[in-house]
Design an enzyme around this catalytic site. Structure first.
Site, PDB file in Angstrom:
ATOM      1  N   ARG A  81       0.755  -1.267   0.086  1.00  0.00           N
ATOM      2  CA  ARG A  81      -0.148   0.163   0.053  1.00  0.00           C
ATOM      3  C   ARG A  81       0.622   1.188   0.163  1.00  0.00           C
ATOM      4  O   ARG A  81       0.588   2.216  -0.928  1.00  0.00           O
ATOM      5  CB  ARG A  81      -0.935  -0.109   1.245  1.00  0.00           C
ATOM      6  CG  ARG A  81      -1.550   1.282   1.393  1.00  0.00           C
ATOM      7  CD  ARG A  81      -3.049   1.094   2.155  1.00  0.00           C
ATOM      8  NE  ARG A  81      -3.034   0.179   3.171  1.00  0.00           N
ATOM      9  CZ  ARG A  81      -2.399   0.526   4.433  1.00  0.00           C
ATOM     10  NH1 ARG A  81      -1.744   1.484   4.649  1.00  0.00           N
ATOM     11  NH2 ARG A  81      -2.436  -0.461   5.293  1.00  0.00           N
ATOM     12  N   TYR A 126     -16.190  17.800 -14.534  1.00  0.00           N
ATOM     13  CA  TYR A 126     -16.568  16.217 -14.622  1.00  0.00           C
ATOM     14  C   TYR A 126     -17.567  15.905 -13.731  1.00  0.00           C
ATOM     15  O   TYR A 126     -17.569  16.205 -12.503  1.00  0.00           O
ATOM     16  CB  TYR A 126     -15.188  15.484 -14.404  1.00  0.00           C
ATOM     17  CG  TYR A 126     -15.607  14.167 -14.339  1.00  0.00           C
ATOM     18  CD1 TYR A 126     -15.833  13.533 -15.824  1.00  0.00           C
ATOM     19  CD2 TYR A 126     -15.395  13.092 -13.307  1.00  0.00           C
ATOM     20  CE1 TYR A 126     -16.117  11.920 -15.703  1.00  0.00           C
ATOM     21  CE2 TYR A 126     -15.838  11.848 -13.219  1.00  0.00           C
ATOM     22  CZ  TYR A 126     -16.007  11.234 -14.555  1.00  0.00           C
ATOM     23  OH  TYR A 126     -16.507   9.890 -14.312  1.00  0.00           O
ATOM     24  N   ASP A 175      -7.327  19.408 -13.813  1.00  0.00           N
ATOM     25  CA  ASP A 175      -7.406  18.098 -14.351  1.00  0.00           C
ATOM     26  C   ASP A 175      -7.216  17.979 -15.897  1.00  0.00           C
ATOM     27  O   ASP A 175      -7.921  18.649 -16.542  1.00  0.00           O
ATOM     28  CB  ASP A 175      -8.850  17.866 -14.096  1.00  0.00           C
ATOM     29  CG  ASP A 175      -9.538  16.477 -14.526  1.00  0.00           C
ATOM     30  OD1 ASP A 175      -8.913  15.671 -15.509  1.00  0.00           O
ATOM     31  OD2 ASP A 175     -10.403  15.941 -13.924  1.00  0.00           O
ATOM     32  N   LYS A 205      -8.579   7.077 -19.403  1.00  0.00           N
ATOM     33  CA  LYS A 205      -8.876   7.817 -20.429  1.00  0.00           C
ATOM     34  C   LYS A 205      -7.608   7.692 -21.485  1.00  0.00           C
ATOM     35  O   LYS A 205      -6.962   6.726 -21.804  1.00  0.00           O
ATOM     36  CB  LYS A 205      -9.302   9.108 -20.582  1.00  0.00           C
ATOM     37  CG  LYS A 205     -10.466   9.398 -19.171  1.00  0.00           C
ATOM     38  CD  LYS A 205     -11.741   8.556 -19.419  1.00  0.00           C
ATOM     39  CE  LYS A 205     -12.639   8.499 -18.169  1.00  0.00           C
ATOM     40  NZ  LYS A 205     -12.973   9.731 -17.758  1.00  0.00           N
TER      41      LYS A 205
HETATM   42  C1  LIG Z   1     -13.021  10.049 -16.244  1.00  0.00           C
HETATM   43  C2  LIG Z   1     -12.808  11.394 -15.673  1.00  0.00           C
HETATM   44  C3  LIG Z   1     -12.555  11.610 -14.213  1.00  0.00           C
HETATM   45  C4  LIG Z   1     -12.844  10.386 -13.294  1.00  0.00           C
HETATM   46  O1  LIG Z   1     -12.024   9.335 -13.463  1.00  0.00           O
HETATM   47  P1  LIG Z   1     -12.094   7.757 -13.264  1.00  0.00           P
HETATM   48  O2  LIG Z   1     -11.081   7.230 -13.645  1.00  0.00           O
HETATM   49  O3  LIG Z   1     -13.403   7.576 -13.994  1.00  0.00           O
HETATM   50  O4  LIG Z   1     -12.431   7.607 -11.806  1.00  0.00           O
HETATM   51  C5  LIG Z   1     -11.953  12.840 -13.799  1.00  0.00           C
HETATM   52  N1  LIG Z   1     -12.067  13.705 -14.780  1.00  0.00           N
HETATM   53  C6  LIG Z   1     -12.145  13.772 -15.877  1.00  0.00           C
HETATM   54  C7  LIG Z   1     -11.994  15.103 -17.022  1.00  0.00           C
HETATM   55  C8  LIG Z   1     -12.567  12.528 -16.676  1.00  0.00           C
HETATM   56  O5  LIG Z   1     -13.013  12.430 -17.933  1.00  0.00           O
END
Ligand SMILES: *Cc1c(COP(=O)(O)O)cnc(C)c1O
Length: 389
Positions: free
Chosen positions: A52, A104, A176, A201
């Site tokens: 961890r 998001y 982000d 993504k």
């Molecule tokens: C998908 C996404 C998230 C969240 O990520 P997860 O891996 O689904 O928890 C956060 N910010 C953006 C812009 C995203 O597209």
């Protein structure tokens, strides 16, 4: 380990990784272990004590993505929203967070339904409006959370200007960077303190895992985030770290093709019968095209468009596509399409959706890396089907 002076493509493949010293294995092994032998109580062979806290496959991934973002420290998590939560754990009850208005959906949900109950306050503002952003800062604002390009309306936020507003108010700026990926945009170089990614993504790029990562250049922030990573414990498994290391080796090649395909498709869509509006940061008519040109190296793989004929037309369009798959998520090698009002943004109130411009004719494309001719032919036949009625 590779040098800081190497170019992006070389760092994609080599940063954070070196052949395994015991066998010469060129790929970082999946260290599928929970614990590590100590030579004497409290004495470790390589500073690893429990998975961890740290795991060598994860360490390699963290160093790799840190290098791609131009940071020093990567802190990996089991999902993108777990990365987000780790940032909020830096705060305390009574602190205020300023979010961009079309943040998001999962980010909004976490603030609204989880952290608000713990006394973390938040508000939202259109961060393309810098005066409004400055005015929305309060003396309790400790964190400014921006996303660019935003989801699904692909607004471009001026990272440098918003980071400055955050710092003037004594707050940290988190960017982000999921929609752009480190290949197209590096927020740390523009003044952000922390970059956040959903690895699910573009970093993962193959729609086969869920993950998240934070990157910072600040050692003190990195210590605090590592502490949260271990104390709260939403760490990624070694196998997923391995898959991500495999993915980032092709990030630069994939992103080139994502951008190329999206640019061609956005141009092809512009002015087409049955389409009301095409939103793509690379188009001259995008309201923040100039900012995008300044802070991004390419315009990404995401396109948003509005179909004439609202829900019935967009439903027929989505049902008729054959190469594009109808699914949530984005950033994979395969093309995806989704309907924000019904799918990803269903939890946003209808009036808020209207204010953000997410109407029933709005469709979001994640352009994959297939042949652009096939993608365009697919869209053409689906538009014909949508317009036929
Ligand atoms: C998908 C996404 C998230 C969240 O990520 P997860 O891996 O689904 O928890 C956060 N910010 C953006 C812009 C995203 O597209």
């Amino acid at each position: 380990m590779s040098g800081e002076n190497q170019k992006f493509a070389t760092r994609c493949i080599h940063a954070g990784q070196s052949p395994d010293p015991t066998t010469g294995a060129i790929m970082t092994p999946i260290y599928q272990t929970s614990t590590y032998v100590q030579t004497s109580p409290g004495e470790f062979i390589e500073n690893y004590d429990y998975s961890r806290s740290a795991n060598p496959t994860r360490t390699a991934l963290e160093a790799n993505v840190a290098s791609l973002e131009g940071g020093r420290h990567g802190i990996a998590f089991a999902s993108g929203v777990a990365s987000l939560a780790a940032c909020i754990h830096l705060l305390k009850s009574g602190d205020h967070v300023l979010l961009c208005d079309d943040v998001y959906g999962g980010t909004f949900r976490m603030f609204n339904n989880v952290f608000a109950q713990l006394g973390i306050e938040f508000s939202r503002v259109d961060m393309t409006d810098l005066d409004a952003t400055r005015a929305a800062m309060t003396d309790k604002t400790k964190l400014v959370w921006l996303e660019t390009p935003t989801n699904p309306t692909l607004k471009i936020v001026d990272i440098e200007a918003v980071a400055q507003i955050a710092h003037d108010g004594g707050a940290l700026c988190v960017a982000d960077n999921t929609f752009a990926s480190p290949y197209l945009q590096n927020p740390l170089a523009l003044g952000a303190d922390i970059v956040s990614h959903s690895c699910t993504k573009y970093l993962g790029g193959h729609s086969d895992l869920v993950g998240g990562i934070l990157v910072t250049a600040d050692a003190d922030l990195a210590d605090k985030l590592h502490y949260v990573q271990n104390a709260v414990g939403a760490v990624p498994a070694p196998m997923d770290c391995f898959l991500l290391l495999r993915s980032t080796k092709t990030l630069h090649v994939r992103m080139e093709r994502h951008c190329e395909n999206a640019e061609r498709i956005a141009e092809w869509l512009t002015g087409r019968k049955g389409i009301n509006k095409v939103i793509y940061p690379g188009l001259d008519n995008h309201p923040q095209h100039k900012i995008a040109t300044r802070q991004m190296r390419g315009f990404g793989g995401m396109i948003t468009m509005t179909l004439d004929g609202g829900l019935p037309a967009s439903r027929r369009f989505l049902e008729s596509l054959q190469v594009f798959s109808l699914a949530e998520s984005l950033g994979g090698v395969e093309s995806l399409v989704e309907h924000p009002a019904i799918m990803t943004h269903a939890s946003v109130d209808a009036d808020k959706r209207a204010a953000l411009g997410i109407d029933d004719g709005l469709v979001r494309l994640s352009c994959g890396i297939e042949d652009a001719d096939d993608l365009i032919a697919d869209i053409e036949q689906a538009l014909d089907a949508a317009n036929a009625v």
